[in-house]
Design a protein around this motif. Structure first.
Motif, PDB file in Angstrom:
ATOM      1  N   ALA A  25       0.853  -1.178   0.000  1.00 51.03           N
ATOM      2  CA  ALA A  25       0.000   0.000   0.000  1.00 51.03           C
ATOM      3  C   ALA A  25       0.890   1.229   0.000  1.00 51.03           C
ATOM      4  N   ALA A  26       0.403   2.288  -0.587  1.00 55.03           N
ATOM      5  CA  ALA A  26       1.128   3.549  -0.573  1.00 55.03           C
ATOM      6  C   ALA A  26       0.129   4.675  -0.500  1.00 55.03           C
ATOM      7  N   ALA A  27       0.536   5.791   0.071  1.00 58.99           N
ATOM      8  CA  ALA A  27      -0.361   6.942   0.169  1.00 58.99           C
ATOM      9  C   ALA A  27       0.445   8.222   0.076  1.00 58.99           C
ATOM     10  N   VAL A  28      -0.149   9.229  -0.511  1.00 58.84           N
ATOM     11  CA  VAL A  28       0.458  10.562  -0.528  1.00 58.84           C
ATOM     12  C   VAL A  28      -0.588  11.595  -0.142  1.00 58.84           C
ATOM     13  N   VAL A  29      -0.123  12.671   0.475  1.00 58.50           N
ATOM     14  CA  VAL A  29      -0.975  13.830   0.740  1.00 58.50           C
ATOM     15  C   VAL A  29      -0.603  14.892  -0.285  1.00 58.50           C
ATOM     16  N   LEU A  30      -1.591  15.306  -1.059  1.00 58.31           N
ATOM     17  CA  LEU A  30      -1.378  16.339  -2.081  1.00 58.31           C
ATOM     18  C   LEU A  30      -2.047  17.621  -1.612  1.00 58.31           C
ATOM     19  N   THR A  31      -1.354  18.738  -1.795  1.00 58.63           N
ATOM     20  CA  THR A  31      -1.878  20.004  -1.295  1.00 58.63           C
ATOM     21  C   THR A  31      -1.788  21.077  -2.372  1.00 58.63           C
ATOM     22  N   ARG A  32      -2.804  21.932  -2.416  1.00 61.82           N
ATOM     23  CA  ARG A  32      -2.777  23.059  -3.367  1.00 61.82           C
ATOM     24  C   ARG A  32      -1.639  24.005  -3.048  1.00 61.82           C
ATOM     25  N   THR A  33      -1.624  24.457  -1.810  1.00 66.80           N
ATOM     26  CA  THR A  33      -0.583  25.392  -1.400  1.00 66.80           C
ATOM     27  C   THR A  33      -0.085  24.980  -0.024  1.00 66.80           C
ATOM     28  N   PRO A  34       1.139  24.484   0.043  1.00 62.04           N
ATOM     29  CA  PRO A  34       1.665  24.071   1.345  1.00 62.04           C
ATOM     30  C   PRO A  34       1.718  25.260   2.309  1.00 62.04           C
ATOM     31  N   ALA A  35       1.518  24.976   3.576  1.00 58.23           N
ATOM     32  CA  ALA A  35       1.623  26.020   4.589  1.00 58.23           C
ATOM     33  C   ALA A  35       3.049  26.559   4.607  1.00 58.23           C
ATOM     34  N   ALA A  36       3.185  27.793   5.057  1.00 58.63           N
ATOM     35  CA  ALA A  36       4.518  28.413   5.114  1.00 58.63           C
ATOM     36  C   ALA A  36       5.456  27.530   5.923  1.00 58.63           C
ATOM     37  N   GLY A  37       6.599  27.250   5.364  1.00 58.67           N
ATOM     38  CA  GLY A  37       7.591  26.458   6.071  1.00 58.67           C
ATOM     39  C   GLY A  37       7.385  24.972   5.973  1.00 58.67           C
ATOM     40  N   GLN A  38       6.248  24.545   5.377  1.00 56.72           N
ATOM     41  CA  GLN A  38       6.002  23.108   5.266  1.00 56.72           C
ATOM     42  C   GLN A  38       6.854  22.506   4.150  1.00 56.72           C
ATOM     43  N   LYS A  39       7.514  21.404   4.460  1.00 55.88           N
ATOM     44  CA  LYS A  39       8.370  20.778   3.455  1.00 55.88           C
ATOM     45  C   LYS A  39       7.507  20.035   2.431  1.00 55.88           C
ATOM     46  N   ALA A  40       8.015  19.964   1.207  1.00 56.70           N
ATOM     47  CA  ALA A  40       7.356  19.153   0.196  1.00 56.70           C
ATOM     48  C   ALA A  40       8.354  18.109  -0.290  1.00 56.70           C
ATOM     49  N   HIS A  41       7.856  16.887  -0.515  1.00 59.53           N
ATOM     50  CA  HIS A  41       8.732  15.821  -1.014  1.00 59.53           C
ATOM     51  C   HIS A  41       8.984  15.972  -2.506  1.00 59.53           C
ATOM     52  N   GLY A  42       8.143  16.763  -3.164  1.00 56.23           N
ATOM     53  CA  GLY A  42       8.224  16.930  -4.600  1.00 56.23           C
ATOM     54  C   GLY A  42       6.868  17.387  -5.080  1.00 56.23           C
ATOM     55  N   VAL A  43       6.727  17.539  -6.377  1.00 54.38           N
ATOM     56  CA  VAL A  43       5.443  18.003  -6.891  1.00 54.38           C
ATOM     57  C   VAL A  43       4.945  17.095  -8.011  1.00 54.38           C
ATOM     58  N   VAL A  44       3.636  16.914  -8.032  1.00 56.25           N
ATOM     59  CA  VAL A  44       2.984  16.210  -9.135  1.00 56.25           C
ATOM     60  C   VAL A  44       2.589  17.267 -10.160  1.00 56.25           C
ATOM     61  N   ARG A  45       3.049  17.105 -11.392  1.00 55.85           N
ATOM     62  CA  ARG A  45       2.760  18.110 -12.432  1.00 55.85           C
ATOM     63  C   ARG A  45       1.526  17.742 -13.251  1.00 55.85           C
ATOM     64  N   SER A  46       1.445  16.498 -13.680  1.00 63.45           N
ATOM     65  CA  SER A  46       0.294  16.128 -14.504  1.00 63.45           C
ATOM     66  C   SER A  46       0.092  14.620 -14.462  1.00 63.45           C
ATOM     67  N   VAL A  47      -1.139  14.219 -14.695  1.00 63.39           N
ATOM     68  CA  VAL A  47      -1.429  12.792 -14.858  1.00 63.39           C
ATOM     69  C   VAL A  47      -2.402  12.657 -16.027  1.00 63.39           C
ATOM     70  N   ALA A  48      -2.014  11.886 -17.019  1.00 59.63           N
ATOM     71  CA  ALA A  48      -2.894  11.605 -18.156  1.00 59.63           C
ATOM     72  C   ALA A  48      -3.527  10.234 -17.968  1.00 59.63           C
TER      73      ALA A  48
END
Lengths: 314, 379
Positions: free
Chosen positions: B206-229
């Motif tokens: 199993a795997a899960a990710v949390v995706l956010t529109r705009t991360p809170a100030a100072g919140q780290k991001a593991h990377g970004v999802v650009r597009s899914v076709a």
């Protein structure tokens, strides 16, 4: 973007059109025979859910004028998404194949069961039969699954991924399903609607049969209805109730109710789409005012709601 | 557009969290082993990539998929700073190939209690996380990335600020048994793109990710999802079609204005079946054209097995680590690539090190359901 219903396909023993959902045939009508509706070709090795889905898909695509008399698509193949909802579609394959493994061995299994062991077989089979190359989704999401499927179909259109979506709900009746759900008989049928951007349907000269209003979701039926009130801003003229043993008191008192599960059998994953088609039938018979469709009661993980509008009011 | 991944979670045969999983994959550790939950006398094949969480070997228990899913979602939620006990109002999109069908098999065979409302994951997630906007998509082996596509649509429409996307699958005996019927020689391991591959073996995870529109100030991001076709071949119930796959690849890239030369890493679907690997290689060669020899490519199913609905998101979690560290796990067991893949830079032997910015993830499923994602490193 407004999303409308531009076609319906109803394949139940007591109803063969959206209007017949309002005025159904006799309760002892014989089960649907897919081969009588669409011929034998391509039905071999397909489970009953897929066969019923073929029938409803063809009816809805024809009603929306997306296929011509020869069965050819009238629009680009990639412009049509398929979203199917079913909870029990392949329970018969799973239990039969498991029984074979237990009684004999895996070597006694039929390779023709392989695609049917994957729960998305209905959605992909419909896409293959009708050449629909847009996004292809299979929801198995419990009591709310049908209304959720309508929401995802509309989302695919609003996101610009497709112009239209065939949204289909199906639940077969067979011994395996009856045993699994504790004896109840399902609708043993399929219902499909074509959702389309209002503009695209108008451009094709296809009349809208209903329009989608706000969609809501949340824990508990009362809370879900309160959100629907906010979304609609208007008292409903008809409430399509969820499948539940008993509804709580004091909900939408005085509003006429329509209990499609009680009328046609356990609809489960097909309920929301059955409700949508029934609303279109109700509008065609002169019904006005908003219809509230509800799926999922207080015993379920969530309750979903959808406002369906008479097309002129959209 | 780009959507920040603010939390990740993963569990598979070779790791119980994203860090452990990535370290093991980079070290070439395989999760393959002898079947732990089936009656071996019923099967000719004996290998699979199972999560070792049963109370005792040989005796299966129901609801293992649900347990893995809740584990992965909990990890991701904690990582993103969400309260895993109260996820009400947060859409949770779950991709799965086989839902809780293993429990249905145990109900059929042993008569265990298993109510219909436990077949989808919403019931358990309501109980465990107070979640009330959950969606179980049964979209075969591309279910995870399909769910990711739908999540990006929710964020783009502004109907949600944060979405959790998860994928899960465990072995079902019927799928395992029916695969035996179509693979003449039972495989001992998954060898993606290798000339001598024998087919696919199922895996669990199993795997899960949390995706956010705009991360809170100072919140780290593991990377970004650009597009899914996402699309559908509309071709065959089990055989893939290179045409549909290539279209999905082109669409995923063009949605964000990228060209094949911009892709540094391709996480291939790579199931090790005769049909998939050939179709995927043909599609990649077609879509990448003269740049097909540029990106690094690897197939983690060589170590996780085919985790079906979980595979796309396991790939995503691994990719985010790979982009962050500039390290790519090898395709274990790949020794002699098929002709169609001979020109690719497939990572074999040891993990590769390279600066990486943009990755492409492939996932395809029965019925020709294709999903291709583009992911970038955090900046």
């Amino acid at each position: 973007m407004n999303v409308v219903v531009s076609g319906t396909g109803v394949v139940l023993s007591r109803a063969a059109s959206a209007v017949e959902l309002i005025e159904p045939g006799p309760a002892d009508a014989p089960p649907v025979e897919p081969k009588d509706l669409i011929g034998r070709k391509g039905l071999r090795y397909k489970d009953r859910a897929t066969q019923l889905a073929y029938c409803a898909a063809r009816a809805a695509l024809r009603d929306a004028a997306l296929v011509d008399d020869d069965g050819g698509l009238t629009v680009a193949a990639g412009s049509v998404a398929v979203v199917v909802s079913s909870n029990y579609g392949n329970i018969d394959t799973i239990t039969r194949a498991m029984d074979t493994i237990t009684r004999e061995t895996a070597a006694a299994g039929s390779p023709m069961d392989l695609p049917n062991a994957s729960s998305n077989v209905v959605a992909s089979s419909v896409a293959i039969r009708f050449g629909l190359r847009g996004p292809n989704l299979m929801l198995c999401n419990g009591a709310t699954s049908g209304l959720d499927a309508l929401r995802w179909g509309a989302n695919l259109i609003r996101a610009g991924r497709v112009t239209r979506a065939l949204v289909l709900g199906v639940e077969p009746d067979n011994e395996a399903v009856r045993a699994f759900v504790g004896g109840a008989r399902t609708v043993d049928g399929a219902v499909a609607v074509v959702l389309e951007s209002e503009e695209a349907a108008a451009d094709r000269g296809v009349p809208a049969l209903a329009a989608l209003g706000g969609a809501v979701r949340g824990a508990g039926l009362a809370a879900s209805l309160a959100k629907l009130d906010d979304a609609a801003g208007e008292r409903p003229a008809l409430w399509q109730v969820p499948e539940a043993d008993a509804l709580p008191e004091g909900l939408l008192d005085g509003v006429p109710r329509q209990d499609l599960g009680a009328r046609f059998g356990l609809a489960s994953g097909a309920l929301g789409i059955l409700q949508c088609a029934a609303a279109a039938g109700w509008f065609a018979r002169g019904g006005a005012g908003p219809v509230y469709a509800s799926a999922g009661g207080d015993a379920d993980d969530a309750s979903a709601g959808l406002v369906l509008l008479r097309p002129a009011a959209a | 557009m780009s959507w920040a991944v603010t939390g990740t979670g993963a569990v598979a045969s070779v790791g119980r969290n994203p860090g452990e999983l990535f370290a093991n994959l980079c070290a070439g550790v395989s999760g393959v082993g002898k079947l732990k939950g089936f009656d071996l006398s019923r099967h000719e094949a004996v290998f699979a990539y199972e999560v070792d969480d049963r109370p005792e070997t040989g005796a299966d228990v129901p609801r293992r998929a649900t347990a893995l899913l809740i584990d992965a979602i909990g990890q991701a939620a904690r990582d993103a700073g969400l309260d895993e006990r109260d996820l009400s109002g947060v859409p949770i999109l779950i991709g799965t190939g086989l839902r809780e069908l293993r429990s249905v098999e145990l109900w059929q065979r042993d008569g265990i209690e298993f109510p219909p409302q436990d077949l989808h994951f919403g019931t358990a997630l309501r109980e465990a996380c107070n979640a009330d906007d959950t969606h179980t998509f049964s979209n075969a082996c591309s279910a995870g990335l399909y769910a990711l596509a739908l999540a990006t649509d929710l964020l783009e429409a502004g109907t949600a600020e944060t979405v959790i996307v998860a994928g899960v699958d465990v072995l079902t005996e019927t799928m395992y048994g029916l695969l035996e019927r179509v693979q003449p020689v039972p495989p001992e391991r998954v060898r993606p793109f290798d000339r001598n591959r024998a087919g696919v073996l199922m895996g669990e995870g199993a795997a899960a990710v949390v995706l956010t529109r705009t991360p809170a100030a100072g919140q780290k991001a593991h990377g970004v999802v650009r597009s899914v076709a996402v699309n559908c071949d509309a071709f065959h119930v089990t055989a893939p079609d290179p045409v549909g796959i290539a279209e999905a690849i082109r669409e995923a890239q063009s949605r964000v204005g990228l060209k094949p030369k911009d892709i540094d890493l391709v996480m291939v679907h790579g199931t090790g079946t005769l049909l998939n690997d050939e179709a995927e290689a043909i599609a990649l060669a077609d879509a990448f054209g003269e740049d097909a020899d540029k990106p690094l490519m690897t197939a983690i199913k060589s170590m996780t097995g085919h985790t079906s609905g979980a595979s796309g998101l396991l790939n995503l979690v691994v990719t985010l680590n790979a982009l962050a560290e500039g390290r790519v796990p090898p395709t274990v067991g790949l020794e002699d690539p098929v002709d169609e893949a001979a020109g690719f830079r497939l990572v074999t032997g040891e993990a590769a090190r390279a600066p990486l910015a943009v990755a492409q993830l492939n996932a395809f499923g029965f019925g020709g359901v294709n999903a291709v994602a583009i992911v970038e490193a955090a900046r």
